[in-house]
Enzyme design. Structure first.
Site, PDB file in Angstrom:
ATOM      1  N   ARG A 105       0.765  -1.225   0.008  1.00 19.72           N
ATOM      2  CA  ARG A 105      -0.256   0.139   0.239  1.00 19.72           C
ATOM      3  C   ARG A 105       0.838   1.218   0.034  1.00 19.72           C
ATOM      4  NH1 ARG A 105      -3.835  -1.682   4.793  1.00 19.72           N
ATOM      5  NH2 ARG A 105      -4.905  -3.355   3.830  1.00 19.72           N
TER       6      ARG A 105
ATOM      7  N   ARG B 181      -3.802   6.295   0.919  1.00 17.91           N
ATOM      8  CA  ARG B 181      -4.575   7.635   1.530  1.00 17.91           C
ATOM      9  C   ARG B 181      -3.621   8.419   2.475  1.00 17.91           C
ATOM     10  NH1 ARG B 181      -9.902   5.245   3.772  1.00 17.91           N
ATOM     11  NH2 ARG B 181      -8.723   3.179   3.776  1.00 17.91           N
TER      12      ARG B 181
ATOM     13  N   ARG C  67      -7.763  11.002  -5.882  1.00 14.85           N
ATOM     14  CA  ARG C  67      -8.685  10.000  -5.656  1.00 14.85           C
ATOM     15  C   ARG C  67     -10.020  11.206  -5.653  1.00 14.85           C
ATOM     16  NH1 ARG C  67     -13.022   8.881  -4.049  1.00 14.85           N
ATOM     17  NH2 ARG C  67     -13.650   7.564  -2.642  1.00 14.85           N
TER      18      ARG C  67
ATOM     19  N   ASP D 220      -7.113  -3.105  -6.907  1.00 13.51           N
ATOM     20  CA  ASP D 220      -7.819  -3.878  -5.911  1.00 13.51           C
ATOM     21  C   ASP D 220      -7.737  -5.441  -6.012  1.00 13.51           C
ATOM     22  OD1 ASP D 220     -10.312  -4.542  -4.104  1.00 13.51           O
ATOM     23  OD2 ASP D 220      -9.536  -2.706  -3.318  1.00 13.51           O
TER      24      ASP D 220
ATOM     25  N   TYR E 287     -14.658 -12.544   0.845  1.00 19.91           N
ATOM     26  CA  TYR E 287     -15.556 -11.456   0.304  1.00 19.91           C
ATOM     27  C   TYR E 287     -16.698 -11.620  -0.408  1.00 19.91           C
ATOM     28  CZ  TYR E 287     -11.764  -8.628   2.099  1.00 19.91           C
ATOM     29  OH  TYR E 287     -10.817  -7.687   2.702  1.00 19.91           O
TER      30      TYR E 287
END
Length: 355
Positions: A28, A32, A41, A78, A155
């Site tokens: 990552r 963010r 973003r 992702d 998921y």
């Protein structure tokens, strides 16, 4: 397109060849915690728009390399692109993460799934790979990645994230046939997806088994490990005369020796594993990646530097170490902490690579 990056430290370390210092990249590393990422973003309007627009995915992939002297880029994407391509209705809820509007709750749900075509159904990913390779101009290798079948199943069955993945675990007991049918489809899909990424230009590949650690030892072997091995051994491992190395990572995994036997070149470690003991356990079978606790990046730069030194010392003067975190960078991580980590690896690691 050149196949030999000017900075090939990562590829040499993954092959357990000698290097001048320990290569470093971070899970990552685009995210963010970077103000430039947050700006991109916002411009994209949504996370799905960001990851599915090759120009924007390329932009955020390269942002951390413009800020830090990292030894690899990892594609911004992702792990849920494959189930998204299968039509499960992926969307992201602010503050809650990924959700599927059509989770799998029955054998009939599993039976109607088909295998996506990587260059048709996830073409935006392959286009981003090609674009990043061009923009990198061989400054560093590009890593492509995918989620493991078990992690994707978690998921897909739960419909999103979960603390326990109880619904997915229940399927293993109540309908093991459908569970294996789903995992087999996902293994074939992940293999094709990763092969497409390497064909498009990714020079190394990584499999994230993010939720393998929630399984019992038996279930881990039955429902996760065997599918990881199937993928690794099914991949095209050579492109343009150079090996395409594979990294496997199970967060919370304790079966290190078994994971080292799946055929990958490198095993990623989370921060709960002592990297020195891990190296002694696997010997020269695989390279090891890791494994600073990402929470420590909130500490002072001096504390980060000290922990980097400790991990390098624990691994010792042996080939095959790729410095990384034990999991992804956390939201809110100080940029100064990341800079301290990268600088410390570059400054302290050459002492362990002296001729």
């Amino acid at each position: 397109m050149s196949e030999e990056p000017k900075n090939d430290l990562l590829l040499r370390a993954l092959a357990r060849e000698s290097t001048e210092r320990t290569p470093v990249w971070l899970m990552r590393q685009a995210g963010r915690y970077l103000p430039e990422y947050r700006a991109t973003r916002e411009r994209a309007g949504s996370f799905i728009q960001l990851m599915s627009t090759p120009e924007l995915a390329c932009e955020v992939t390269l942002q951390p390399l413009a800020r830090f002297p990292l030894d690899a880029a990892i594609l911004f994407s992702d792990i849920l692109t494959i189930p998204h391509a299968m039509g499960l209705g992926l969307h992201f809820v602010e503050g809650e993460g990924p959700r599927f509007s059509a989770p799998l709750r029955s054998a009939a749900d599993v039976a109607k799934l088909g295998m996506p075509d990587p260059e048709r159904d996830t073409k935006y990913v392959m286009d981003a790979v090609r674009m990043v390779r061009r923009e990198l101009a061989d400054r560093a290798p590009l890593i492509g990645f995918a989620g493991s079948p078990w992690t994707l199943m978690c998921y897909m069955v739960e419909g999103g994230g979960s603390e326990s993945f109880a619904t997915a675990k229940a399927m293993l007991r109540d309908d093991p046939k459908s569970a294996h049918q789903l995992l087999d489809l996902l293994a074939r899909s992940v293999t094709a997806y990763l092969d497409a990424q390497s064909a498009a230009g990714a020079q190394a590949l990584m499999l994230f088994d993010s939720w393998g650690g929630v399984l019992t030892p038996y279930d881990y072997r039955e429902y996760s490990l065997q599918y990881l091995e199937r993928i690794v051994r099914g991949l095209t491992r050579s492109r343009a005369g150079r090996r395409v190395p594979v990294i496997v990572f199970t967060k919370g995994g304790r079966q290190l020796e078994a994971l080292a036997d799946v055929g990958a070149d490198c095993v990623g470690l989370d921060w709960t594993t002592d990297i020195g003991r891990a190296r002694k356990r696997v010997g020269d079978k695989v390279a090891l990646q890791g494994n600073l606790d990402p929470a420590l990046l909130f500490a002072s730069p001096a504390a980060v530097r000290a922990e980097v030194g400790h991990i390098l010392q624990r691994y010792g003067a042996h080939p095959g170490h790729v410095f990384n975190l034990g999991h992804g960078i956390q939201v809110g991580t100080p940029v100064e902490g990341v800079a301290a980590l990268v600088d410390a690896v570059r400054e302290l690691s050459p002492a362990y690579h002296a001729a």
